[in-house]
Design an enzyme around this catalytic site. Structure first.
Site, mmCIF file in Angstrom:
data_model
loop_
_atom_site.group_PDB
_atom_site.id
_atom_site.type_symbol
_atom_site.label_atom_id
_atom_site.label_comp_id
_atom_site.label_asym_id
_atom_site.label_seq_id
_atom_site.Cartn_x
_atom_site.Cartn_y
_atom_site.Cartn_z
ATOM 1 N N CYS A 278 11.736 24.500 -13.128
ATOM 2 C CA CYS A 278 11.607 24.126 -11.723
ATOM 3 C C CYS A 278 12.181 25.166 -10.774
ATOM 4 O O CYS A 278 12.051 25.033 -9.562
ATOM 5 C CB CYS A 278 12.266 22.771 -11.478
ATOM 6 S SG CYS A 278 11.434 21.402 -12.314
ATOM 7 N N HIS B 66 6.290 18.213 -5.099
ATOM 8 C CA HIS B 66 6.895 19.074 -6.110
ATOM 9 C C HIS B 66 5.839 19.714 -7.003
ATOM 10 O O HIS B 66 5.674 19.339 -8.162
ATOM 11 C CB HIS B 66 7.883 18.252 -6.934
ATOM 12 C CG HIS B 66 8.693 19.062 -7.906
ATOM 13 N ND1 HIS B 66 8.964 20.405 -7.735
ATOM 14 C CD2 HIS B 66 9.293 18.701 -9.088
ATOM 15 C CE1 HIS B 66 9.701 20.832 -8.742
ATOM 16 N NE2 HIS B 66 9.904 19.829 -9.581
#
Length: 401
Positions: A88, A345
């Site tokens: 991430c 996201h």
């Protein structure tokens, strides 16, 4: 001797696609959308870009294992292009490669792009395939909600917090993000919710409910970086925004292998944050950082990170959250754009999306969510689980701040 990156790299232009379920677009379309905005902002020609970094996490879905997709989508003139992946923190990793190249003097003007196209798979979360025998041995049935739910339980136990109080603070975090995203036309989720909505939602992994969890999105974000000298030459009257720090910390196995980790904090966040503050000359984060974009994959993560990053004293984060310290009109706004929770996201784009929001705020171009008295902002990414992860922290600010 290493001198850090402070004020050695200026952000010349940035762009970000709309995040969401972009059924009408491929990864190339999303990259072009972000790139066109960045180029218009930078006011340069394509021929002036000398190298590029592409961040994409789950490359098998759409993009492939090289930066060829970036070069083809943008018709880059056969320049050096590199694909990077760091869970991430991938978007920040792309920016780190681009910024370090400029700081080293290898190139004058370079590009960092982050993209992810996830929704076409039809999978509700991250489409996870086998990652090899080591991962399958140690984490055969692990889920992200389950791992971060344990962070909440450990935090409550360490500080003797009633779970009902912690859940109310977590609910405040989610309500705040939804309220902020309502003012963001590029956000994935723009609907407002209430604390009662959060507390009454179905349980995903106790104590985390549905609204405590962020989803995933399609999207891309882009930065064009150069030296401050070149930025001033190109735009003599423009406000100069520079990178103050860009630090990375990766778990070495201690948290998952030994008993000296309490399970109630993110060790890498403390490490990367401390390095970033030292690089940027920040001695009092609560006072010297005026906004933050942190990795709120779950509401408990944002709560805990307020302490790990020095914005709250140990055990005080839930009180600061409930008192509105981190609200958009608070003393240290966090996620003014909606964060992962609501802006969205797309894994490879998230780190650059965070920088994009700070960049807009510093230039006074954030519209209805514009903050006041802003000189520096912090971004934080966390890839993996609390006990095993990669963490990136950047500090972005006005030149000289």
């Amino acid at each position: 001797m290493a001198s850090g990156i402070r004020d050695k790299v200026a952000i010349l232009g940035m762009g970000c696609s709309r995040f969401g379920e972009r059924w009408d677009c491929g990864a190339d379309d999303l990259m072009v959308e972000a790139f066109n905005e960045a180029m218009a902002d930078a006011e340069i020609e394509l021929s002036q870009i000398e190298a590029a970094w592409l961040g994409v996490c789950l490359e098998e879905n759409n993009v492939g294992k090289t930066a060829g997709a970036l070069a083809q989508a943008l018709r880059l003139p056969r320049i050096a292009a590199t694909r990077v992946e760091n869970a991430c923190a991938t978007g920040t990793e792309a920016l780190r490669g681009a910024a370090y190249a400029v700081a080293a003097g290898a190139y004058d003007i370079v590009l960092a792009m982050g993209v992810e196209k996830l929704k076409d798979t039809g999978y509700g979360g991250l489409p996870v395939r086998t990652r090899g025998v080591s991962n399958d041995l140690w984490l055969p049935n692990a889920t992200a909600p389950g791992a971060f739910a344990q962070l909440a339980s450990a935090y409550a136990a360490k500080y003797r917090v009633q779970m009902s109080d912690l859940k109310r603070a977590m609910a405040h975090v989610s309500v705040k993000s939804h309220a902020n995203a309502a003012h963001n036309p590029k956000a994935h989720l723009r609907n407002k919710i209430t604390v009662e909505d959060v507390l009454g939602a179905m349980t995903i992994a106790a104590p985390l409910g549905l609204y405590d969890c962020c989803g995933v999105s399609d999207g891309a974000a882009c930065a064009i970086v150069t030296t401050p000298e070149i930025a001033r030459a190109l735009h003599p009257t423009a406000e100069l925004v520079t990178i103050k720090a860009l630090e990375l910390s990766v778990s070495n196995g201690e948290e998952m292998s030994f008993s000296n980790w309490d399970g109630a904090h993110i060790a890498t966040a403390r490490e990367a944050g401390a390095r970033a503050y030292a690089s940027a000359g920040v001695t009092d984060p609560r006072r010297q950082i005026q906004m933050a974009e942190v990795h709120d994959c779950f509401s408990i993560t944002e709560v805990v990170l307020m302490e790990d990053l020095g914005f709250s004293a140990p055990g005080r984060a839930i009180h600061d959250v409930l008192e509105g310290t981190f609200d958009r009109d608070g003393t240290l706004p966090v996620q003014p754009d909606g964060g992962l929770k609501c802006f969205g996201h797309p894994i490879g784009a998230s780190g650059l999306r965070m920088v994009y929001e700070i960049y807009l705020q510093l230039h006074g171009r954030a519209g209805q969510r514009q903050l006041k008295n802003l000189d520096r902002g912090l971004t934080h990414n966390l890839g993996g689980h609390p006990h095993q992860n990669v963490c990136a922290v950047s500090i972005i600010g006005r030149v000289g701040a």
